[in-house]
Each structure stands twice: as C-alpha cells, then as structure tokens.
Design an enzyme around this catalytic site. Structure first.
Site, PDB file in Angstrom:
ATOM      1  N   ASP A 142     -11.191   0.875 -24.334  1.00 36.92           N
ATOM      2  CA  ASP A 142     -11.433   0.780 -22.903  1.00 36.92           C
ATOM      3  C   ASP A 142     -11.060   2.028 -22.134  1.00 36.92           C
ATOM      4  O   ASP A 142     -10.285   2.850 -22.587  1.00 36.92           O
ATOM      5  CB  ASP A 142     -10.640  -0.392 -22.326  1.00 36.92           C
ATOM      6  CG  ASP A 142     -11.400  -1.675 -22.498  1.00 36.92           C
ATOM      7  OD1 ASP A 142     -12.629  -1.616 -22.525  1.00 36.92           O
ATOM      8  OD2 ASP A 142     -10.757  -2.717 -22.606  1.00 36.92           O
TER       9      ASP A 142
ATOM     10  N   ARG B  87      -4.188  -8.238 -20.847  1.00 38.45           N
ATOM     11  CA  ARG B  87      -5.086  -7.630 -21.826  1.00 38.45           C
ATOM     12  C   ARG B  87      -4.313  -6.885 -22.915  1.00 38.45           C
ATOM     13  O   ARG B  87      -4.845  -6.600 -23.984  1.00 38.45           O
ATOM     14  CB  ARG B  87      -6.035  -6.637 -21.150  1.00 38.45           C
ATOM     15  CG  ARG B  87      -6.809  -7.218 -20.019  1.00 38.45           C
ATOM     16  CD  ARG B  87      -7.726  -6.223 -19.383  1.00 38.45           C
ATOM     17  NE  ARG B  87      -8.776  -5.821 -20.307  1.00 38.45           N
ATOM     18  CZ  ARG B  87      -8.745  -4.788 -21.090  1.00 38.45           C
ATOM     19  NH1 ARG B  87      -7.731  -3.975 -21.050  1.00 38.45           N
ATOM     20  NH2 ARG B  87      -9.718  -4.535 -21.903  1.00 38.45           N
TER      21      ARG B  87
ATOM     22  N   GLU C 254       3.146  -8.174   7.824  1.00 33.63           N
ATOM     23  CA  GLU C 254       3.725  -6.827   7.806  1.00 33.63           C
ATOM     24  C   GLU C 254       4.559  -6.548   6.548  1.00 33.63           C
ATOM     25  O   GLU C 254       5.158  -5.505   6.433  1.00 33.63           O
ATOM     26  CB  GLU C 254       4.632  -6.635   9.032  1.00 33.63           C
ATOM     27  CG  GLU C 254       3.926  -6.779  10.337  1.00 33.63           C
ATOM     28  CD  GLU C 254       3.195  -5.523  10.754  1.00 33.63           C
ATOM     29  OE1 GLU C 254       3.861  -4.501  10.920  1.00 33.63           O
ATOM     30  OE2 GLU C 254       1.981  -5.577  10.904  1.00 33.63           O
TER      31      GLU C 254
ATOM     32  N   PRO D 132       0.814  -1.228   0.000  1.00 36.77           N
ATOM     33  CA  PRO D 132       0.000   0.000   0.000  1.00 36.77           C
ATOM     34  C   PRO D 132       0.844   1.273   0.000  1.00 36.77           C
ATOM     35  O   PRO D 132       0.338   2.353  -0.306  1.00 36.77           O
ATOM     36  CB  PRO D 132      -0.840  -0.107   1.280  1.00 36.77           C
ATOM     37  CG  PRO D 132      -0.344  -1.282   2.037  1.00 36.77           C
ATOM     38  CD  PRO D 132       0.532  -2.095   1.154  1.00 36.77           C
TER      39      PRO D 132
HETATM   40  N1  ADE Z   1      -0.788  -5.080  -0.032  1.00 36.00           N
HETATM   41  C1  ADE Z   1      -1.707  -4.736   0.880  1.00 36.00           C
HETATM   42  N2  ADE Z   1      -2.492  -3.755   0.460  1.00 36.00           N
HETATM   43  C2  ADE Z   1      -2.069  -3.442  -0.797  1.00 36.00           C
HETATM   44  C3  ADE Z   1      -2.462  -2.488  -1.738  1.00 36.00           C
HETATM   45  N3  ADE Z   1      -3.457  -1.633  -1.527  1.00 36.00           N
HETATM   46  N4  ADE Z   1      -1.804  -2.445  -2.901  1.00 36.00           N
HETATM   47  C4  ADE Z   1      -0.774  -3.281  -3.135  1.00 36.00           C
HETATM   48  N5  ADE Z   1      -0.354  -4.201  -2.259  1.00 36.00           N
HETATM   49  C5  ADE Z   1      -0.981  -4.276  -1.091  1.00 36.00           C
END
Ligand code: ADE
Length: 381
Positions: A167, A152, A114, A87
């Site tokens: 698209d 794709r 983690e 994330p």
């Molecule tokens: N791992 C956990 N959440 C994630 C996300 N939003 N994007 C990529 N990998 C992740």
C-alpha cells in the site's frame, strides 16, 4: 490492541465499528474498540460536559473535571497513551500510525465545539494529532481515521499481508494504480502487461508506476524512500582509487559488504592512474567480490556492455554538483543501469555530478561516505 474513544456522540462510531473490515476485526477480537459517552461523567442535573470558553466568542469547551473523571474511569493501564485529535496537532502519517500500533492501549478523547480545556490537555494528553489542514466539527472522524489505519496493521485484519506492504506509504512510495474487468472500458485498455500472466514483469511494472506516481505527485516522500526495488535496472558502485593506500583492501572489502547490503549488483574498482592497474590487482587479490578494471572508462564500458542500455553515471563528491535528492529523482527516471562513482568524474554523456555529503567537522572517511550515500538512495526511513 485496545482503543477507547471518549466522545459526546458515541453513536457516531456505531456503524464504523460493526461494518466491513474494521467491523470484522472487532467481532473477531483482533482489536478491542469501545466508544464511551462523555455525558456519563457530566455535572449537575443538566448533564453538562462543557461551558463557555473564557475570553471566547460564545464557543464551548469541554470541562477538565469531566474529562478527568472519564479518563480515570476508562484507563485500565497506567501506560495507556492518551490522544487528542485537533487541527493544531502533529500530522498523522503512516509513520506515526506505525509507532502508535506498538502501544497496548490508546484512549482517544474527542473534542467538539472549541475542544478540551487546555489545562487538562497539558496534564493528561500524550499526543495531539491532526488528520489534515482543515477544521472538522469534532474529533470523531479523526478518531475513526486513526483506528482504521491502526487496524490494518494488526496481523489478520487485512486478508493478504502483501496488500498492506504494497500500500501507499508503506515503503515510502505511493501505491500503483489498480484495474479490474472489463479489460476495455470507454475505449481505455488495461495496461497490457497486467494481463500478460508474467509475474516478474507485472511486479516490475507495478513498482515503476508507483515510483513515477510518487515522483509526480508526492516528490516530498522520496527523501525517505529506499528506491532500489523501484529502479529499471541494476546499480553498480565504482571507486577510482590509488593502490598505494595502506588500508585500501580492507576499506574496499568493507565497502563491498555495505554495497551488498543495499542491493548494489557489483562493486568495481579502477586505478586513478592507468599504469597502476597491476598494482591495484595485486592489492585486491584477496577481494574476489570486487571487479578490477584498468580505468574509469573501462568501468563505464563494462556496465554499458553488460546491460545494453544507456548508463547513468552519478559522480559523487563532485563540486559544483546537484543535491542528492535531485540525483535520486534522476536515478528513478533513467531507463538503464546506474553507476555511482567515487573518486572520478568522467567526461562523457549521461554523467550527473552530485554534491558531497554536508558535514560540519571535516571530511568523512571513504567507507563512511559510501555508506551514507548508499543509505540516502537505498535505505528507507
Ligand atoms: N478536529 C477538528 N478538525 C480536526 C483535524 N483536522 N484533525 C484532527 N482533529 C480535528
């Protein structure tokens, strides 16, 4: 393209790699995707791959030596790009997918709990990417997201080439809404034009609805989208000039070439002083691609008469004026032709003044100014 996914849960990808479009692409050998179990590279009798994070609150982090062994075992090409979905990574966009699609080999390492030991990430990972601002339990879904988007783009994976280029995001615009049978459902009818059989009108309707959807839902995309194909009507380029400028004919010939490259329908020149009309015609006698008119007023009258629709005039270089992105929005919204005008700001209805290009070291030459302006509206990035 070869993609290897290193994961503690390879079974997560089983049905993904054997189902539907991606499944068929794998089966036909159009993409080569494998999930490899990180536990095959584990430590000790307990097949450990992770341990408590130092200074953490009980979370687990995958150990660097396990990752190192796994990576060394699956990497067949020293050029392979190593990716870590997290994330905290760069957001995965269609642009990023398109640039990753140029690679021969990708290795995606999925974290759980983690994540991965940071020292390994620093030493071995080329790109950390996120699929959005939310936290998942692991990297498997982001790995599948990337593989799906990549596949794709591989020729032959999606039936008709056209459906990929139509698209969402492909031209920087969202996709148009789709309908199927029945033609009436819960009292709602399919837009009439879609059942008319008129291909040109259908294409136009699809482009216009895509543009309006983008305008209302994702206006942030507009700055990078070329909008010429999405407009209701033609675009003209107008130049109010002095015939006494020594390089005029050469400048305007270059501008006409640039305008043609961006799909502008006509370049029109008018003298700044009406009495200079004959001199302007003489100066541009060798430039048949440029239409000469006696004044800016005649220029706007010509455009209106030609299309029988209200003309939107965008006076470039106007001060004070609206930013170019706002002018781009107005251009999409208008229902008639557009005249982008340099060197004059007529007093009439439907004129919007647009601020000049921002530069740091002085004014741009006119040929560059026109090219930069056209690129902002009609070039796509
Ligand atoms: N791992 C956990 N959440 C994630 C996300 N939003 N994007 C990529 N990998 C992740």
């Amino acid at each position: 393209m070869k993609v290897t996914v290193l994961t503690a849960f390879p079974e997560f990808l089983d049905s993904f790699l054997t189902t539907s479009i991606v499944g068929r692409a794998v089966e036909r050998g159009l993409i080569d995707v494998k999930a490899v179990n990180l536990r095959d590279f584990s430590e000790g009798n307990y097949h450990q791959i992770d341990d408590y994070s130092f200074g953490g609150k009980g979370g687990m982090t995958i150990m660097p030596q396990v990752l190192e062994r796994a990576l060394a075992s699956v990497r067949t090409n020293p050029e392979a790009k190593v990716l870590f979905p997290t994330p905290t990574g760069a957001v995965l966009t269609q642009d990023l997918v398109e640039s990753l699609a140029q690679e021969k080999e990708l290795i995606v390492i999925c974290g759980h709990y983690e994540g991965l030991d940071e020292r390994f990430v620093r030493e071995c990972v080329d790109l950390e990417y996120s699929i959005g601002d939310y936290v998942l339990t692991g990297g498997e879904i982001p790995a599948m997201t990337l593989i799906d988007a990549l596949s794709r783009l591989v020729p032959g994976v999606v039936g008709k080439e056209l459906s990929v280029t139509d698209d969402s995001f492909y031209n920087g615009m969202l996709d148009t809404p789709h309908y199927t049978r029945p033609a009436v459902w819960h009292g709602q009818e399919v837009p009439e034009v879609l059942t008319s059989g008129n291909d040109a009108q259908i294409e136009k309707y699809r482009k216009r609805t895509a543009a309006f959807l983008t305008l209302s839902r994702r206006p942030d995309l507009l700055s990078r989208a070329g909008v010429m194909d999405y407009l209701e009507d033609e675009v003209y380029l107008g130049l109010a000039v002095s015939p006494h400028e020594p390089t005029l004919a050469c400048d305007l010939a270059q501008i006409a070439e640039t305008a043609q490259a961006y799909g502008v329908a006509r370049v029109i020149a008018a003298p700044q002083q009406r009495e200079d009309f004959d001199a302007l015609r003489d100066a541009l006698s060798e430039c048949p691609e440029i239409k000469c008119v006696p004044s800016v007023r005649r220029m706007t009258e010509w455009a209106e008469r030609k299309k029988h629709a209200p003309l939107l005039v965008i006076a470039a270089e106007a001060q004070p004026g609206i930013p170019w992105l706002e002018a781009k929005r107005r251009m999409i919204e208008t229902s008639g032709p557009v005249l982008i005008l340099f060197g004059a700001q007529p007093q009439r209805e439907n004129v919007i003044a647009m601020r000049p290009q921002q530069t740091t070291g002085g004014e741009l030459p006119r040929t560059a100014l026109v090219a930069a302006t056209l690129d902002r509206f009609f070039g796509s990035r």
